[in-house]
Motif scaffolding. Structure first.
Motif, PDB file in Angstrom:
ATOM      1  N   ILE A 247       0.858  -1.230  -0.102  1.00  0.00           N
ATOM      2  CA  ILE A 247       0.094   0.088   0.161  1.00  0.00           C
ATOM      3  C   ILE A 247       0.830   1.046  -0.098  1.00  0.00           C
ATOM      4  O   ILE A 247       0.500   2.215  -0.797  1.00  0.00           O
ATOM      5  CB  ILE A 247      -1.003   0.103   1.149  1.00  0.00           C
TER       6      ILE A 247
ATOM      7  N   LEU B 247       0.675   4.232  -2.847  1.00  0.00           N
ATOM      8  CA  LEU B 247       0.524   5.627  -2.466  1.00  0.00           C
ATOM      9  C   LEU B 247       1.611   6.499  -2.999  1.00  0.00           C
ATOM     10  O   LEU B 247       1.507   7.623  -3.284  1.00  0.00           O
ATOM     11  CB  LEU B 247       0.300   5.770  -0.945  1.00  0.00           C
TER      12      LEU B 247
ATOM     13  N   ARG C 192      -3.719   5.498  -5.741  1.00  0.00           N
ATOM     14  CA  ARG C 192      -4.580   5.241  -4.442  1.00  0.00           C
ATOM     15  C   ARG C 192      -5.761   4.291  -5.044  1.00  0.00           C
ATOM     16  O   ARG C 192      -6.422   3.575  -4.301  1.00  0.00           O
ATOM     17  CB  ARG C 192      -5.031   6.552  -4.402  1.00  0.00           C
ATOM     18  N   ALA C 193      -6.104   4.545  -6.380  1.00  0.00           N
ATOM     19  CA  ALA C 193      -7.304   3.735  -6.813  1.00  0.00           C
ATOM     20  C   ALA C 193      -6.852   2.260  -6.548  1.00  0.00           C
ATOM     21  O   ALA C 193      -7.704   1.523  -6.209  1.00  0.00           O
ATOM     22  CB  ALA C 193      -7.753   4.090  -8.315  1.00  0.00           C
TER      23      ALA C 193
ATOM     24  N   ALA D 122      -4.626   0.929  -4.595  1.00  0.00           N
ATOM     25  CA  ALA D 122      -4.863   0.620  -3.158  1.00  0.00           C
ATOM     26  C   ALA D 122      -6.148   0.427  -2.658  1.00  0.00           C
ATOM     27  O   ALA D 122      -6.627  -0.396  -1.696  1.00  0.00           O
ATOM     28  CB  ALA D 122      -4.373   1.865  -2.242  1.00  0.00           C
ATOM     29  N   ARG D 123      -7.225   1.076  -3.205  1.00  0.00           N
ATOM     30  CA  ARG D 123      -8.704   0.743  -2.714  1.00  0.00           C
ATOM     31  C   ARG D 123      -8.953  -0.823  -2.879  1.00  0.00           C
ATOM     32  O   ARG D 123      -9.933  -1.246  -2.325  1.00  0.00           O
ATOM     33  CB  ARG D 123      -9.558   1.720  -3.403  1.00  0.00           C
ATOM     34  N   LEU D 124      -8.238  -1.273  -3.742  1.00  0.00           N
ATOM     35  CA  LEU D 124      -8.847  -2.604  -4.179  1.00  0.00           C
ATOM     36  C   LEU D 124      -8.352  -3.721  -3.022  1.00  0.00           C
ATOM     37  O   LEU D 124      -8.999  -4.867  -3.016  1.00  0.00           O
ATOM     38  CB  LEU D 124      -8.048  -3.330  -5.360  1.00  0.00           C
TER      39      LEU D 124
ATOM     40  N   GLY E  68      -8.332  -2.569   0.285  1.00  0.00           N
ATOM     41  CA  GLY E  68      -9.110  -2.023   1.378  1.00  0.00           C
ATOM     42  C   GLY E  68      -8.661  -0.646   1.826  1.00  0.00           C
ATOM     43  O   GLY E  68      -8.770  -0.638   3.164  1.00  0.00           O
ATOM     44  N   HIS E  69      -7.845  -0.124   1.123  1.00  0.00           N
ATOM     45  CA  HIS E  69      -7.160   1.051   1.875  1.00  0.00           C
ATOM     46  C   HIS E  69      -7.612   2.233   0.889  1.00  0.00           C
ATOM     47  O   HIS E  69      -7.036   2.523   0.054  1.00  0.00           O
ATOM     48  CB  HIS E  69      -5.872   0.874   1.757  1.00  0.00           C
ATOM     49  N   ASP E  70      -8.567   3.071   1.641  1.00  0.00           N
ATOM     50  CA  ASP E  70      -9.116   4.209   0.950  1.00  0.00           C
ATOM     51  C   ASP E  70      -8.776   5.367   1.893  1.00  0.00           C
ATOM     52  O   ASP E  70      -9.465   5.923   2.298  1.00  0.00           O
ATOM     53  CB  ASP E  70     -10.763   4.222   0.898  1.00  0.00           C
ATOM     54  N   SER E  71      -7.350   5.763   1.631  1.00  0.00           N
ATOM     55  CA  SER E  71      -6.889   6.925   2.535  1.00  0.00           C
ATOM     56  C   SER E  71      -5.500   7.282   1.692  1.00  0.00           C
ATOM     57  O   SER E  71      -4.908   6.361   1.154  1.00  0.00           O
ATOM     58  CB  SER E  71      -6.720   6.401   3.710  1.00  0.00           C
ATOM     59  N   PRO E  72      -5.385   8.510   1.915  1.00  0.00           N
ATOM     60  CA  PRO E  72      -4.191   9.205   1.070  1.00  0.00           C
ATOM     61  C   PRO E  72      -2.868   8.974   2.262  1.00  0.00           C
ATOM     62  O   PRO E  72      -1.925   9.133   1.640  1.00  0.00           O
ATOM     63  CB  PRO E  72      -4.416  10.671   1.050  1.00  0.00           C
TER      64      PRO E  72
END
Length: 216
Positions: free
Chosen positions: A192, A196, A201-202, A204-206, A208-212
């Motif tokens: 992750i 970043l 980031r998109a 990383a969302r896959l 489960g990390h939805d944060s900058p």
């Protein structure tokens, strides 16, 4: 520091007794210090905050120390928290006070972290050690693998995301297996961080990390 991590610090301090001492390595602006100090007050314990407050953009220097002191005062903890300004690695060899709880959140390279673990010589058998950014920081995780997974002095207990809890005792096979079981989570965190820094980031969302921000 997340809410769950703050609760882990609170509970660890609450397990202490009257006159006991907590050493916190790495205090920055004092958020974790306030949590530890507030919990320590309820049981009659004290907190010794160790931080060199190094000058420079990364660490903050004198302005950070001023914010730390202001935050401790605002929380009404001047009588509970004692600040010792200095490098933990330089203070440790001449330390002469027993402690009952150790919280490590200092410099995250392998060498400093493993040196900070040596503060455990002032803990009683079975004493607790809390480590922030464990299984999230490469240096801290490598130190944990070397000194906990393959060591004979520390036993892994549990974690609140990246805040891990250890006990000063000889680890069992089950303790080592629990430590080993945290490594997939560590590798996920490293991936992750790479995503970043590549501004993916998109992707990383896959996982489960939805944060900058980095996973903590």
């Amino acid at each position: 520091m997340t809410r769950d991590q703050g609760l882990a610090l609170w509970n660890a301090a609450r397990r202490l007794g009257k006159g006991d001492v907590i050493v916190e390595i790495g205090s920055h602006q004092g958020r974790s210090t306030v949590v530890l100090g507030s919990a320590a007050r309820t049981v009659g314990a004290k907190v010794i905050a160790v931080d060199p407050f190094v000058d420079g953009k990364l660490f903050g220097g004198s302005p950070t120390r001023q914010r730390f002191e202001a935050n401790i005062t605002a929380a009404g903890l001047d009588d509970v928290v004692e600040l010792v300004s200095g490098y933990s690695t330089k203070l440790r060899p001449d330390w002469d006070r027993p402690i009952q709880l150790l919280y490590i959140d200092g410099k995250h390279d392998y060498w400093t972290y493993t040196d900070d673990l040596l503060w455990s010589e002032y803990l009683p058998p079975g004493g607790e050690i809390l480590v922030h950014d464990c299984f999230s920081s490469i240096g801290v995780t490598l130190g944990t693998i070397a000194k906990v997974l393959f060591g004979r002095r520390y036993a892994y207990v549990d974690r609140a995301t990246s805040l891990a809890r250890f006990q000063l005792r000889k680890p069992t096979s089950a303790d080592r297996l629990r430590t080993l079981a945290q490594l997939p989570w560590f590798f996920r965190n490293v991936c992750i961080k790479v995503l970043l820094r590549l501004r993916l980031r998109a992707v990383a969302r896959l996982v489960g990390h939805d944060s900058p921000y980095d996973p903590y």
